[in-house]
Scaffold this motif. Structure first.
Motif, PDB file in Angstrom:
ATOM      1  N   GLN A  26       0.808  -1.215   0.000  1.00 45.03           N
ATOM      2  CA  GLN A  26       0.000   0.000   0.000  1.00 45.03           C
ATOM      3  C   GLN A  26       0.846   1.271   0.000  1.00 45.03           C
ATOM      4  OE1 GLN A  26      -2.640  -0.285   3.356  1.00 45.03           O
ATOM      5  NE2 GLN A  26      -3.602  -2.170   2.639  1.00 45.03           N
ATOM      6  N   VAL A  27       2.159   1.119   0.197  1.00 42.25           N
ATOM      7  CA  VAL A  27       3.046   2.284   0.263  1.00 42.25           C
ATOM      8  C   VAL A  27       3.326   2.791  -1.150  1.00 42.25           C
ATOM      9  CG1 VAL A  27       5.315   3.120   0.946  1.00 42.25           C
ATOM     10  CG2 VAL A  27       4.100   1.490   2.397  1.00 42.25           C
ATOM     11  N   SER A  28       3.142   4.068  -1.364  1.00 40.27           N
ATOM     12  CA  SER A  28       3.425   4.675  -2.656  1.00 40.27           C
ATOM     13  C   SER A  28       4.712   5.491  -2.574  1.00 40.27           C
ATOM     14  CB  SER A  28       2.256   5.568  -3.090  1.00 40.27           C
ATOM     15  OG  SER A  28       1.991   6.569  -2.120  1.00 40.27           O
ATOM     16  N   LYS A  29       5.178   5.941  -3.708  1.00 39.93           N
ATOM     17  CA  LYS A  29       6.416   6.711  -3.770  1.00 39.93           C
ATOM     18  C   LYS A  29       6.307   7.959  -2.900  1.00 39.93           C
ATOM     19  CE  LYS A  29       9.413   9.093  -7.088  1.00 39.93           C
ATOM     20  NZ  LYS A  29       9.594   9.445  -8.520  1.00 39.93           N
ATOM     21  N   GLU A  31       6.390  11.550  -1.478  1.00 35.56           N
ATOM     22  CA  GLU A  31       6.363  12.878  -2.079  1.00 35.56           C
ATOM     23  C   GLU A  31       6.180  13.914  -0.976  1.00 35.56           C
ATOM     24  OE1 GLU A  31       6.947  13.457  -5.132  1.00 35.56           O
ATOM     25  OE2 GLU A  31       6.543  11.572  -6.198  1.00 35.56           O
ATOM     26  N   TYR A  82      14.695   8.492  -6.343  1.00 34.02           N
ATOM     27  CA  TYR A  82      13.404   9.171  -6.448  1.00 34.02           C
ATOM     28  C   TYR A  82      13.447  10.298  -7.472  1.00 34.02           C
ATOM     29  CZ  TYR A  82      12.244   7.107  -1.854  1.00 34.02           C
ATOM     30  OH  TYR A  82      12.005   6.259  -0.806  1.00 34.02           O
ATOM     31  N   PHE A  88      11.378   4.076  -7.961  1.00 34.81           N
ATOM     32  CA  PHE A  88      11.003   3.851  -6.568  1.00 34.81           C
ATOM     33  C   PHE A  88      11.439   2.442  -6.195  1.00 34.81           C
ATOM     34  CE2 PHE A  88       7.279   3.113  -3.444  1.00 34.81           C
ATOM     35  CZ  PHE A  88       8.082   3.479  -2.366  1.00 34.81           C
ATOM     36  N   ARG A  90      12.483  -0.486  -3.819  1.00 37.01           N
ATOM     37  CA  ARG A  90      12.090  -0.854  -2.458  1.00 37.01           C
ATOM     38  C   ARG A  90      13.260  -1.538  -1.747  1.00 37.01           C
ATOM     39  NH1 ARG A  90       6.435  -0.742  -2.398  1.00 37.01           N
ATOM     40  NH2 ARG A  90       6.762  -0.663  -0.148  1.00 37.01           N
ATOM     41  N   GLY A 111       9.180   3.160   1.974  1.00 36.62           N
ATOM     42  CA  GLY A 111       9.189   2.088   0.990  1.00 36.62           C
ATOM     43  C   GLY A 111       9.984   0.866   1.349  1.00 36.62           C
ATOM     44  N   GLU A 126       4.240  -7.693  -8.213  1.00 35.65           N
ATOM     45  CA  GLU A 126       3.541  -6.447  -8.521  1.00 35.65           C
ATOM     46  C   GLU A 126       4.389  -5.514  -9.399  1.00 35.65           C
ATOM     47  OE1 GLU A 126       0.393  -5.647  -7.702  1.00 35.65           O
ATOM     48  OE2 GLU A 126       0.157  -7.666  -6.861  1.00 35.65           O
ATOM     49  N   HIS A 128       7.492  -4.190  -8.756  1.00 33.49           N
ATOM     50  CA  HIS A 128       8.252  -3.144  -8.066  1.00 33.49           C
ATOM     51  C   HIS A 128       9.747  -3.297  -8.313  1.00 33.49           C
ATOM     52  CE1 HIS A 128       5.106  -1.298  -5.486  1.00 33.49           C
ATOM     53  NE2 HIS A 128       4.519  -2.469  -5.629  1.00 33.49           N
TER      54      HIS A 128
END
Length: 293
Positions: A26-29, A31, A82, A88, A90, A111, A126, A128
């Motif tokens: 559920q963690v997004s980049k 910002e 980033y 991104f 992980r 992340g 997914e 990543h």
């Protein structure tokens, strides 16, 4: 204490991993203004120089590199990936880092994830990007005599995972963070030193403490605990495409061959970066040269 990091009493191991996986997916980049300020600070203090970024494929990659003293490379690489590379990646972390109160939550929020095959596989399914250092804690506490030397021992897990998911391994090297602290006492020498004997009396060290996992006693800029602002050099090698292995576990011989290829790419990059740094040393400002003595 991050709920993903420590297995609560009575919860099955599989359930614990599933909870952690659900959280990290559920963690997004990251910002926001705090990210912008941190990136600017990193660029100002460590003046990073990146080479070979054009070699990075567009698709998801497993970024594999040498690990620096005290894992300081993570604080440099995260902002650069980033902002400069728009990736991104992980980071895979040791569990003890995620168990540090408050700091563990911050790692997850940025992340990071538990360095476990099931966790890594979930992220790769997914699509990543993954960032890992096969040397782990051993490279993060290495003595000064082992600077920029890979200490992967018999670790092949990252090769198996990349092959099974058909990922591309992106080898790269980083020069600079290993020298942000001098070594007042090497970790391997600490137990027998006067300081080590005192720590044993205080119960901090014991006869069962592994000397090979003890960090050196650090000394930073001008004798303080602040890191020396060495300029950082990051270089990317040639990608190792394992798409033809997708869904299959490679033989041990094949794993050894792939790992050797990845290690050779990193070692070649490190050698080139060290030469580049030596050539550029005279161009650095007086303040940086004084603070990195």
């Amino acid at each position: 204490m991050p709920k993903n990091a420590r297995k609560p009493s009575g919860i099955h191991h599989d359930e614990f991993l599933q909870t952690h996986i659900e959280e990290i997916l559920q963690v997004s980049k990251p910002e926001g203004l705090h990210i912008d300020l941190f990136c600017k600070a990193v660029k100002k203090v460590f003046d990073p120089h990146i080479v070979g970024a054009e070699k990075i494929p567009d698709g998801p990659c497993m970024f594999v590199a040498n690990h620096s003293l005290f894992a300081l490379d993570g604080y440099i690489l995260g902002p650069l990936m980033y902002r400069e590379l728009n990736r991104f990646a992980r980071p895979m972390l040791d569990r003890f880092l995620l168990e540090i109160p408050h700091l563990g939550d911050a790692f997850v929020g940025f992340g990071s994830a538990l360095g476990h095959p099931e966790v890594c596989s979930a992220l790769m399914r997914e699509g990543h990007d993954i960032l890992l250092f096969p040397g782990g804690a051993h490279e993060a506490v290495k003595p000064a005599s082992a600077l920029y030397q890979l200490q992967w021992r018999e670790r092949y897990g990252f090769v198996r995972l990349a092959a099974q998911h058909g990922y591309t391994i992106m080898p790269f090297g980083i020069v600079g963070p290993d020298e942000m602290y001098g070594h007042l006492i090497e970790g391997e020498d600490l137990p027998g030193s006067p300081l080590g004997l005192l720590l044993k009396r205080l119960g901090i060290l014991s006869e069962n403490t592994r000397a090979d996992l003890l960090p050196p006693i650090p000394v930073g800029a001008l004798g303080t605990l602040l890191p020396k602002p060495h300029r950082c050099y990051i270089g990317f090698g040639n990608p190792v495409d394992l798409s033809h292995h997708g869904g299959r576990k490679p033989t041990q011989r094949t794993q050894e061959k792939i790992r050797a290829e990845v290690a050779a790419e990193i070692e070649e990059v490190l050698a080139d970066l060290l030469v580049t740094r030596a050539r550029n040393r005279s161009k650095e400002g007086l303040l940086r040269r004084v603070l990195t003595i």
